[in-house]
Enzyme design. Structure first.
Site, PDB file in Angstrom:
ATOM      1  N   ILE A 159      -1.466 -16.601 -16.572  1.00  0.00           N
ATOM      2  CA  ILE A 159      -0.798 -17.907 -16.379  1.00  0.00           C
ATOM      3  C   ILE A 159      -0.606 -18.538 -18.120  1.00  0.00           C
ATOM      4  CG2 ILE A 159      -1.087 -20.200 -15.517  1.00  0.00           C
ATOM      5  CD1 ILE A 159      -0.679 -17.953 -13.635  1.00  0.00           C
ATOM      6  N   GLU A 365       8.770 -14.794 -15.379  1.00  0.00           N
ATOM      7  CA  GLU A 365       9.786 -15.552 -14.426  1.00  0.00           C
ATOM      8  C   GLU A 365      10.668 -14.611 -13.656  1.00  0.00           C
ATOM      9  OE1 GLU A 365      10.874 -19.604 -15.813  1.00  0.00           O
ATOM     10  OE2 GLU A 365       9.201 -19.350 -17.274  1.00  0.00           O
ATOM     11  N   GLU A 369      14.062  -6.090 -13.226  1.00  0.00           N
ATOM     12  CA  GLU A 369      14.180  -5.359 -11.823  1.00  0.00           C
ATOM     13  C   GLU A 369      14.465  -6.213 -10.526  1.00  0.00           C
ATOM     14  OE1 GLU A 369      11.869  -4.824 -13.939  1.00  0.00           O
ATOM     15  OE2 GLU A 369      12.282  -2.548 -14.620  1.00  0.00           O
TER      16      GLU A 369
END
Ligand SMILES: Cc1cc2nc3c(=O)[nH]c(=O)nc-3n(C[C@H](O)[C@H](O)[C@H](O)COP(=O)(O)OP(=O)(O)OC[C@H]3O[C@@H](n4cnc5c(N)ncnc54)[C@H](O)[C@@H]3O)c2cc1C
Length: 382
Positions: A159, A365, A369
């Site tokens: 994070i 984000e 892929e």
């Protein structure tokens, strides 16, 4: 079709570019070496009104006066000057601030948005877990009902800003039988008992943007800090990430632009065989390819930003722009290293940092892929 910018958009873009190059960019190398958030740049961004671009005047911002194209220019300029500062600032006011702005209760908004805009509080966005990243619907962090609110249990990983944030928007499971409709977003005051932070990770790049984990062991969240409806957290997270992907396109374009400018400068200064290497066709081809990729990325990103402004659907455009721009940034930064030869491999020049920083783009984000999956599914309607 009109590609021209308004006088206001042009003036804003120039002012912000000048500020970022004059004030933020000179600190980027030291910020990278320090491995810490650049608090001086944070304060200068507050002063410049950068955080205010994302919040209405009620919260101390200027959002009513600016559009997505202005924000696009501001994001590009900041990412170009210092990608690490851009990532942390975007996580605070964008990934954390946007869901509070769009879905938070008036009490939550009044408590946190003015502080995020004023840079007095740092925000973060907790979706990823040690065992759930791309497959965000399989998160295990859970919220149990208690009197007057909820208690959080579980862990968030990777994070941005977690090591120093004051507040987090955290996605947790409130109904394990309801799949992704059983996920709820919570605004968590990280100073509460029951919140621990892991040590910051040591990373390839973006070292001036601390990344860490959050561990919840019964942290209390009052009902008023439920963000939006119970069960709507997954959908809200996807809406937040749609905006985040447009911003990540600007992250890629900004880094690529910095690498391009550094490569052009170096090619004109560096001599080999008696002439600047800028005279060599092999260098020309790289410079041209870099420019083609940057301009292509910018067109895609501006279209996504413009569509967002116009209230048109832009999920596909955001995925397309994010995939192209962030992959282009890695290629452009790599070419910049190559043009610098051996010096490009040292931190005497910015190219190596830009290449390390760019590498997050195709991962964060939503990886490249999964963007391709989303684009293809949308095109094929499957
Ligand atoms: C510097 C940094 C900052 C970050 N900041 C935040 C933050 O602020 N908040 C937050 O919530 N998260 C954050 N993240 C986490 C980031 O969003 C995830 O790392 C990313 O979504 C990928 O998840 P994962 O790492 O679990 O990889 P995984 O999901 O395990 O993927 C591993 C590989 O498998 C591939 N893969 C997985 N599923 C599929 C599929 N269906 N089809 C094809 N390929 C697939 C992926 O593309 C990838 O190549 C950050 C990560 C980094 C590195």
């Amino acid at each position: 079709m009109d590609f021209s910018l308004t006088d206001e958009q042009l003036a804003f873009g120039r002012t912000f570019e000048d500020f970022c190059q004059r004030v933020i960019a000179p600190r980027a190398a030291d910020t990278d070496r320090s491995g810490e958030l650049d608090r001086a740049s944070w304060a200068d961004l507050v002063e410049m009104g950068w955080f205010g671009l994302y919040a209405e005047s009620a919260w101390g911002g200027t959002a009513e006066q600016v559009d997505w194209v202005i924000r696009a220019q501001a994001e590009e300029s900041l990412a170009k000057a210092c990608a690490a500062t851009f990532l942390s600032a975007g996580a605070s006011i964008g990934l954390c601030g946007a869901p509070l702005r769009l879905f938070g209760s008036p009490e939550t908004q009044a408590r946190w948005l003015p502080r995020l805009v004023a840079g007095e509080a740092i925000g973060c966005f907790g979706l990823t877990e040690p065992d759930a990243g791309t497959d965000a619907a399989s998160i295990r962090c859970r919220a149990a009902r208690t009197e007057g609110g909820w208690r959080l249990y579980g862990e968030k990983a990777l994070i941005t800003n977690a090591p120093l944030a004051d507040v987090a928007v955290v996605m947790a499971v409130t109904d394990p039988d309801a799949g992704h409709m059983g996920v709820t977003a919570f605004c968590v005051d990280l100073s509460r008992p029951g919140v621990e932070r892991t040590a910051p990770y040591r990373k390839l790049g973006l070292r001036g943007s601390p990344t860490g984990g959050l561990v919840f062991d019964g942290a209390f969240v009052p009902d008023v800090d439920v963000v939006g409806e119970v069960g709507a957290g997954f959908v809200q997270a996807m809406q937040t990430l749609e905006m985040g992907r447009i911003s990540m396109s600007h992250f890629g374009i900004g880094i690529a632009e910095a690498a391009f400018e550094a490569a052009c400068r170096y090619a004109q200064e560096r001599k080999a065989f008696g002439r600047p290497i800028a005279r060599k066709q092999a260098v020309h081809f790289k410079i041209a390819d870099m420019k083609v990729m940057i301009d292509g990325a910018r067109l895609m990103a501006r279209k996504a930003a413009w569509s967002k402004e116009a209230g048109l659907p832009c999920a596909d455009l955001a995925s397309i722009a994010k995939t192209f721009a962030t992959e282009a940034a890695v290629k452009v930064a790599d070419m910049a290293v190559q043009i610098h030869g051996g010096w490009g491999y040292t931190d005497d020049f910015p190219a190596e940092r830009l290449l390390r920083d760019a590498r997050l783009g195709p991962i964060g984000e939503g990886t490249s892929e999964i963007q391709r999956e989303l684009i293809a599914r949308s095109m094929l309607s499957v």
